[in-house]
Design an enzyme around this catalytic site. Structure first.
Site: not given
Length: 242
Positions: A137, A222
Site C-alpha cells: 500500500e 482519512e
C-alpha cells in the site's frame, strides 16, 4: 489501512448525486466514488460525499464530515478510484501522470485528518484494494493535520520527488506493507507528478519488485476527528505501458 469489503455499488451516476450510506459507491466515467466509512464504529458523527462532475480522465467531487471520539482512529476513507490506471506491471510502466487540486472549504479548529493517495500493488494484474491480493500500500500524504501519523515508523527524511520533499514511513498492515510519503512542508493543494517516479524510488531503495502490478489508484481523505468540507476541484490520473 482500511477494509473495503461489502461496498454497495449503486447504479451509474449522474452529476451532483450525493452518497449518504456508509458503503455507497457511484461510478461515473473513468472513476468510482465511494464513501467507505470503514471505521465509523470507532466514532460518533457522519459523512456524505457528492459527485460534482467527470470529464475524460478528470473528476470533481466533495465530502463533508463530522467525527468525534477516539482521536487516533480513522473513521473513513471517502475516495475515488480510477478504472484505467491499473493492471500494468511496474517493469512495463512507462508513466502514470496525475494532478490533484483540492481545498478545505471549511474546517473546524484542530481537525485530525489526511488528504492522500492510496495506491495498491500486488503480484497479479487484478486485485481489490486492502485484500489478500495486496502486497504493498503506497500512500502519498498531501496533507496531514493534527499530529496524525501513518502506519509504522518514519524511516527516511528529505526524499525529493516531483518537486516536493517527503518523509517516508514504513510498517506492516495485515498481509501487505505500507509505505507512506508524507509532505515535509505542509499542505500541497495543487499537486502534479508522475507516480512512476515514486515507484522508481521504492524499487531502488525499498525493495519493491518490478514484478509488482499496479492494482489500484485511489485518492481521498482519512478523517479522525473534527469537521470539514473538502472540495476536490479536479483530480486526474492515467497510466501507460512501455
Amino acid at each position: 489501512m482500511r477494509s473495503i469489503f461489502g461496498l454497495a455499488a449503486i447504479a451509474s451516476s449522474v452529476a451532483a448525486q450525493t452518497l449518504t450510506g456508509a458503503f455507497d459507491c457511484m461510478t461515473s466515467g473513468q472513476f468510482t466514488l465511494c464513501q467507505n466509512l470503514w471505521g465509523a464504529s470507532a466514532g460518533v458523527g457522519g459523512q456524505n460525499s457528492t459527485l460534482i462532475s467527470t470529464s475524460g480522465d478528470s473528476i470533481s467531487w466533495e465530502t463533508k464530515w463530522t467525527w468525534a471520539n477516539n482521536q487516533n482512529n480513522v473513521k473513513s476513507y471517502a475516495n475515488v478510484e480510477s478504472s484505467v490506471a491499473k493492471g500494468i506491471q511496474l517493469s512495463n510502466l512507462a508513466s502514470a501522470p496525475t494532478s490533484w487540486s483540492w481545498t478545505y472549504k471549511t474546517q473546524s479548529s484542530g481537525i485530525r485528518a489526511d488528504v492522500s493517495y492510496d495506491i495498491w500493488l500486488g503480484n497479479s494484474a487484478n486485485g481489490a484494494p486492502a485484500s489478500t491480493a495486496s502486497s504493498f500500500e503506497i500512500m502519498i500524504w498531501l496533507s496531514g493535520k493534527g499530529g496524525i501519523q501513518p502506519v509504522g515508523s518514519q524511516t527516511t527524511t528529505g526524499v525529493s520527488i516531483a518537486g516536493h520533499t517527503w518523509n517516508l514511513w514504513k510498517g506492516p498492515n495485515a498481509n501487505w506493507e505500507v509505505l507512506s510519503f508524507v509532505s515535509a512542508n505542509g499542505d500541497i493543494t495543487d499537486f502534479s507528478a508522475d507516480l512512476n517516479d515514486f515507484f522508481t524510488y521504492l524499487i531502488d531503495t525499498q525493495g519493491v519488485s518490478t514484478s509488482m502490478f499496479l492494482q489500484a489508484v485511489q485518492t481521498g481523505t482519512e478523517p479522525f476527528t473534527g469537521s470539514a468540507d473538502l472540495l476536490i476541484n479536479s483530480f486526474s490520473v492515467t497510466a501507460s505501458a512501455k
